[in-house]
Design a protein around this motif. Structure first.
Motif, short mmCIF file in Angstrom:
data_model
loop_
_atom_site.label_atom_id
_atom_site.label_comp_id
_atom_site.label_asym_id
_atom_site.label_seq_id
_atom_site.Cartn_x
_atom_site.Cartn_y
_atom_site.Cartn_z
N PRO A 142 0.82 -1.21 0.00
CA PRO A 142 0.00 0.00 0.00
C PRO A 142 0.85 1.26 0.00
O PRO A 142 2.05 1.23 0.32
N THR A 143 0.26 2.37 -0.36
CA THR A 143 0.93 3.66 -0.27
C THR A 143 1.50 3.84 1.13
O THR A 143 0.83 3.58 2.13
N THR A 144 2.76 4.27 1.20
CA THR A 144 3.45 4.38 2.48
C THR A 144 4.09 5.75 2.62
O THR A 144 4.75 6.23 1.69
N VAL A 145 3.90 6.38 3.78
CA VAL A 145 4.57 7.63 4.12
C VAL A 145 5.75 7.30 5.01
O VAL A 145 5.60 6.69 6.08
N GLY A 146 6.93 7.67 4.57
CA GLY A 146 8.14 7.36 5.31
C GLY A 146 8.75 8.59 5.96
O GLY A 146 8.08 9.61 6.17
N ARG A 147 10.02 8.48 6.29
CA ARG A 147 10.71 9.55 7.00
C ARG A 147 10.68 10.83 6.16
O ARG A 147 10.66 10.79 4.92
N GLU A 148 10.68 11.95 6.85
CA GLU A 148 10.68 13.28 6.24
C GLU A 148 9.49 13.47 5.29
O GLU A 148 9.54 14.27 4.37
N GLY A 149 8.41 12.71 5.53
CA GLY A 149 7.21 12.85 4.73
C GLY A 149 7.30 12.28 3.33
O GLY A 149 6.41 12.51 2.50
#
Length: 336
Positions: free
Chosen positions: A315-322
């Motif tokens: 799935p769509t993933t939001v990681g570090r620093e956006g």
């Protein structure tokens, strides 16, 4: 979880060879997979995946094995001894780049504690990696010895979970969120049917192409926009019950690397593209090379399907620093 069945991928890709019972690397009898996922908010997306061949017992110290290198910008621990001796001595562990060395030490410790290894003084741990630093705080080196041991101890013959799990948690490939994917295809040599099973850790760049059609995302140019981005890599683990020797497995492993190109890999400078192929059977008499064409085709198909599965399951993933890795949906592929 994917919004499709693996047989939908098989039909979409117009593959000729039938999948195994579960369409997974675990369709090869005696191969188990264990995974541990390490997450902390948007900062950490990492983990461990272990492929465990049951045939590595105290009575049988190694299996026929080969490594193929597409582009060697990677830290594949144990590769040179496999190339030299054509033998796999341990399970295969996949993880994050900067955690690979701790994982190798943990794997050695786990092996030395196994019955029959009380007098072992030399061992070749095999650990592959991809760089999850785009989405995860890779410098934290959040994977511990305990995570590696847990992955090894929890390995099962069930169909492995795919997508953002285990070593695939922080991966992205071909402009989309990616991770762990698996598939299998059957192949006939002479009068006997065999299984080729593949598990991938997909993290490479390029433009996704499915059935000849480009599939674009709004993150397609992230490597161009991020000059310090590294880790355009792919680890491919291939297991088979076909009685192939190490030289023949090298030929098979190269086809697995070729399969990345079928989906649009660009094999960039910073890409660590490796395939590790092993057989669960020690051949008394390997088949003739001319009989291997079905295995080659099955390898291409299983690897292509496993990579696509790794994308569809993530799935769509939001990681570090956006930073965002968008998920690939079935609608992207079908236009539905």
């Amino acid at each position: 979880m994917p919004d499709h069945a693996p047989d939908s991928v098989h039909a979409l890709l117009h593959h000729a060879h039938a999948p195994g019972a579960c369409d997974a690397i675990t369709d090869v009898a005696g191969v188990r997979v264990g995974q541990v996922t390490v997450r902390e908010g948007s900062r950490l997306h990492t983990g461990v995946t272990a492929v465990v061949p049951d045939a590595l017992t105290t009575a049988r110290a190694s299996l026929p094995c080969a490594v193929a290198v597409g582009n060697g910008h990677g830290k594949l621990i144990g590769a040179t001894q496999i190339a030299e001796l054509g033998a796999l001595e341990t399970p295969i562990v996949l993880t994050s780049t900067l955690s690979a060395f701790r994982a190798a030490d943990a794997l050695v410790g786990w092996m030395l504690a196994r019955p029959g290894h009380e007098r072992t003084i030399s061992l070749n741990p095999v650990v592959g990696e991809c760089n999850d630093g785009w989405l995860s705080d890779i410098r934290t080196r959040a994977v511990t010895d305990a995570h590696v041991v847990q992955a090894l101890e929890s390995a099962t013959p069930d169909r492995p979970e795919e997508g953002s799990v285990g070593a695939g948690t922080g991966m992205d490939a071909l402009g989309f969120k990616a991770g762990i994917g698996t598939a299998s295809r059957t192949a006939r040599i002479g009068l006997e049917d065999y299984v080729v099973g593949v598990l991938v850790q997909a993290n490479f760049s390029g433009t996704l192409r499915v059935a000849g059609r480009p599939v674009l995302s709004n993150q397609q140019d992230r490597h161009a926009r991020t000059p310090d981005a590294q880790g355009n890599s792919c680890m491919i683990v291939l297991a088979t019950n076909a009685p192939l020797d190490a030289r023949q497995l090298g030929r098979v492993a190269r086809r697995a690397v070729y399969a990345m190109g079928r989906l649009g890999a660009d094999y960039r400078h910073g890409s660590g593209d490796y395939a590790i192929a092993f057989s669960t059977v020690a051949p008394a008499r390997p088949p003739a090379d001319a009989a291997l064409n079905p295995v080659f085709t099955a390898t291409l198909e299983a690897t292509e399907a496993a990579i696509l599965q790794s994308l569809l399951a993530s799935p769509t993933t939001v990681g570090r620093e956006g930073r965002v890795a968008p998920g690939l949906t079935w609608e992207h592929l079908t236009g539905a």
